[in-house]
Scaffold this active site. Structure first.
Site, short mmCIF file in Angstrom:
data_model
loop_
_atom_site.label_atom_id
_atom_site.label_comp_id
_atom_site.label_asym_id
_atom_site.label_seq_id
_atom_site.Cartn_x
_atom_site.Cartn_y
_atom_site.Cartn_z
N SER A 102 -45.12 39.24 -46.68
CA SER A 102 -44.66 37.87 -46.97
C SER A 102 -43.35 37.52 -46.27
O SER A 102 -43.12 36.35 -45.96
CB SER A 102 -44.48 37.70 -48.48
OG SER A 102 -45.72 37.77 -49.13
N ASP A 374 -49.08 32.17 -46.78
CA ASP A 374 -48.43 33.07 -45.83
C ASP A 374 -49.40 34.13 -45.31
O ASP A 374 -49.33 34.56 -44.17
CB ASP A 374 -47.20 33.72 -46.46
CG ASP A 374 -47.48 34.32 -47.83
OD1 ASP A 374 -48.61 34.18 -48.35
OD2 ASP A 374 -46.56 34.93 -48.41
N HIS A 459 -52.66 43.37 -48.70
CA HIS A 459 -52.91 42.06 -48.11
C HIS A 459 -54.14 42.10 -47.22
O HIS A 459 -54.57 43.16 -46.77
CB HIS A 459 -51.71 41.61 -47.27
CG HIS A 459 -50.49 41.32 -48.08
ND1 HIS A 459 -49.27 41.05 -47.51
CD2 HIS A 459 -50.29 41.27 -49.43
CE1 HIS A 459 -48.38 40.82 -48.45
NE2 HIS A 459 -48.97 40.96 -49.62
#
Length: 523
Positions: A102, A374, A459
Site C-alpha cells: 500500500s 491501491d 495482496h
C-alpha cells in the site's frame, strides 16, 4: 389467515415476474438501450476542477467491487461510483515488485511516480530502510496535498486506518520505511530520520493540512487508555520518547492563532462548529478504527467513514479557492488480510456510502471525484451460483471429493483458511476438505478457504479499476499506469507543472529538450 395467503401470493407473483423478466429478451434489450442512451448523452466536462476528492479503497480489487455490488443489491445493481461516466484500469506494480504494497502504490497515486516497496513519499532511488538516501531533498516527492496547499487550496485526508499508515503517509511524509510510524520502530541507524507521526504534526505540509481524521493515537502519544471497544495493538508502533504530538498540534495552532479543534469521538464530531473551525485533528482510535459492523456507535464511540467525509467536506469547502481531499477505506484491506470476505465487502459497502455522501455535498461541474484502489487481493468468486443466491453461501458438491465449497475463496490465506483434515480410511491417509455447509459461512468473521496457507492473505497483482466523475474525468479512459492518477488530477485542477504559469515553463522545457535532440541529430 387470508392476509398471510395474500402476502404469499404477492411474493410469489413478484418472484414470477422477476423470473419472467430474466428470460424475456425485451427486459435485456431495455437494459442495453438505457445504457446506450446514457452513453450518447455524455458530454465532456472541461471545467477546471476547483475541488478534488480521491477515494482509495485499500485492497478493493475488481472482484471485491463485484461482490459488493451483489451484496448490496444483486447482480444488476450499481454502486454509486459504478454510475460514473468514465472508467479505466490501473497497473499496480511498484518500481521493484510485481505485486505491490500500500505504501508504494499510494505514493504512485498521490505523488506521481512509481517507487520501491514499503517506501513513502521518496523516489525509487531510495531503498527500503535507507535513512540516509531519504534525507536527500532531491529524492523527496511532492504530493497532491502539497500542490493544493501551494495553489492556495485547502487539503486533508480521512482514513479508517492510523493517520500514519501506508496510504495517507505519502500525502505529507518522506520515509524509507512505512514501518517508521513512530520512534519505537526505528533502530539506531535510522535515528537521523524523523518518524512519520512527527512529520505529520511538526513538518510542512502535514502541520498545514486542514483536515486529519482517522486512528493511531498510540503512535502520537504515550500512555493511551485501552478499552474493550478501543484496544491497543501490541504489534503496532507505540510512542516511547515521551512526546505528546497531539499537544504539539494544539500548541502550533494556538501559537499561530488558528481556529482548530481536536476530536476524539462521535460526540465531538457531531457537535463540531464548522464556522469556528479551520483545522481539524480527529483521532478516534488508539489503533485502526473498528470495522463498521463492530464499531461503537454511541457518543463515546468511533464515527463511520461517511460521518468523517461529511465533516471534512464542510470544513474544506470554506476555502473559496477549493480543496483536495483523500479518503481511504482501509479496513477493506485489513479484513481481506484476515481472509474474512464478508467483513471486507461490508467495509467496501461502507465506502460506497461515503462516496454517496460526497456526491450529495458537491457539484459535479466543479468537483472531480475519483474512486479507485491501491491494489487488489487474491479473492475469487467461484462456481456457478444461481442468480439471487447468497454470495457468501456454498455450492457444489465437487464431483471429485463430494464436498461443497464456498462461492468466495482466496488464493492465499492465514491459518484460519486451512479447511482440511487428515483422515485415515482403509489404512490410507488422506487430506480431506472440510464441508463448509456445516458451518455459518455467512458470518462476518468466517474465514474462507485458501489454496495456499501463509501467515495472512497476501495482496493480488491484478489491475484495479478507476472511476471518475466531474471536470476532466474523461482523462481516465483506458489502461493506465497507476501514477497517471496524480497527473490527471493535477491537470484537471491545474496544479504543479500543470498550473497556468508552471505549464508554460514545463512546455518550454520540453520544447527545449526536443530542439536540442533535433540539433544533436543534425550535427
Amino acid at each position: 389467515m387470508m392476509r398471510s395467503v395474500v402476502v404469499v401470493l404477492l411474493i410469489s407473483n413478484i418472484v414470477s415476474v422477476r423470473n419472467t423478466l430474466r428470460k424475456d429478451p425485451a427486459y435485456w434489450n431495455k437494459l442495453a438501450k438505457d445504457e446506450l442512451e446514457e452513453a450518447l448523452k455524455l458530454k465532456w466536462n472541461q471545467n477546471t476542477a476547483k475541488n478534488v476528492i480521491l477515494f482509495i479503497g485499500d485492497g478493493m480489487g475488481p472482484n471485491t467491487v463485484t461482490a459488493t455490488r451483489i451484496y448490496k443489491g444483486g447482480e444488476t445493481h450499481k454502486l454509486s461510483y459504478e454510475k460514473f461516466p468514465h472508467i479505466g484500469l490501473l497497473k499496480t506494480y511498484s518500481a521493484n515488485k510485481m505485486v505491490p504494497d500500500s505504501a508504494s502504490t499510494a505514493t504512485a497515486l498521490l505523488c506521481g511516480v512509481k517507487v520501491n516497496q514499503n517506501t513513502i513519499g521518496v523516489d525509487a532511488s531510495v531503498n527500503h530502510y535507507d535513512c540516509a538516501a531519504s534525507l536527500d531533498n532531491s529524492t523527496r516527492l511532492e504530493s497532491l496535498a502539497t500542490l493544493a496547499l501551494k495553489a492556495g487550496k485547502s487539503a486533508g485526508f480521512v482514513t479508517t486506518m492510523r493517520v500514519t499508515h501506508g496510504t495517507p503517509g505519502p500525502l505529507y511524509a518522506h520515509s524509507a520505511a512505512r514501518q517508521w510510524e513512530c520512534d519505537a520502530s526505528m533502530k539506531d541507524e535510522a535515528k537521523k530520520c524523523k518518524d512519520i507521526a512527527r512529520q505529520l504534526v511538526e513538518d510542512w505540509p502535514g502541520r498545514d493540512l486542514q483536515v486529519i481524521m482517522g486512528g493511531g493515537r498510540q503512535s502520537l502519544m504515550q500512555n493511551v487508555t485501552e478499552t474493550s471497544s478501543d484496544p491497543i495493538n501490541s504489534w503496532t508502533c507505540s510512542r516511547r520518547d515521551g512526546r505528546d504530538l497531539i499537544k504539539v498540534y494544539r500548541k502550533d495552532k494556538e501559537d499561530r492563532k488558528l481556529k482548530y479543534r481536536v476530536l476524539s469521538n462521535n460526540r465531538d464530531l457531531k457537535y463540531l462548529d464548522v464556522a469556528e473551525t479551520d483545522y481539524v485533528l480527529g483521532i478516534f482510535a488508539n489503533e485502526h478504527l473498528r470495522y463498521e459492523s463492530q464499531r461503537d456507535k454511541s457518543p463515546e464511540g468511533m464515527p463511520s467513514i461517511s460521518d468523517m467525509v461529511g465533516a471534512a467536506i464542510k470544513v474544506l469547502r470554506k476555502n473559496s479557492n477549493g480543496y483536495f481531499l483523500m479518503v481511504e477505506g482501509g479496513n477493506i484491506d485489513m479484513a481481506h488480510h484476515r481472509g474474512r470476505a464478508k467483513l471486507a465487502i461490508d467495509e467496501s459497502s461502507a465506502m460506497d456510502e461515503a462516496v454517496k455522501k460526497a456526491l450529495e455535498m458537491t457539484n459535479e461541474e466543479e468537483t472531480l471525484i475519483v474512486v479507485t484502489s491501491d491494489h487488489s487481493h487474491t479473492m475469487t468468486i467461484n462456481g456457478y451460483q444461481d442468480r439471487g443466491g447468497n454470495i457468501f453461501g456454498t455450492i457444489g458438491p465437487s464431483k471429485y471429493d463430494g464436498v461443497n465449497y464456498t462461492v468466495i475463496s482466496y488464493g492465499t490465506g492465514g491459518p484460519g483458511s486451512f479447511k482440511h483434515s487428515i483422515t485415515t480410511i482403509d489404512n490410507v491417509t488422506r487430506v480431506v476438505r472440510k464441508d463448509p455447509s456445516t458451518v455459518n459461512t455467512d458470518d462476518m468473521l468466517y474465514e474462507q478457504i485458501a489454496a495456499i496457507t501463509l501467515e495472512e492473505n497476501s495482496h493480488g497483482g491484478s489491475d484495479v479499476t478507476v472511476y471518475a466523475k466531474g471536470p476532466f474525468s474523461h482523462l481516465f479512459h483506458n489502461v493506465h499506469e497507476q501514477h497517471f492518477v496524480f497527473h490527471a488530477i493535477s491537470y484537471a485542477a491545474k496544479l504543479g507543472v500543470y498550473s497556468s504559469a508552471d505549464s508554460i515553463r514545463y512546455s518550454v522545457t520540453i520544447l527545449t529538450v526536443v530542439l536540442l535532440l533535433l540539433l544533436k541529430s543534425l550535427l
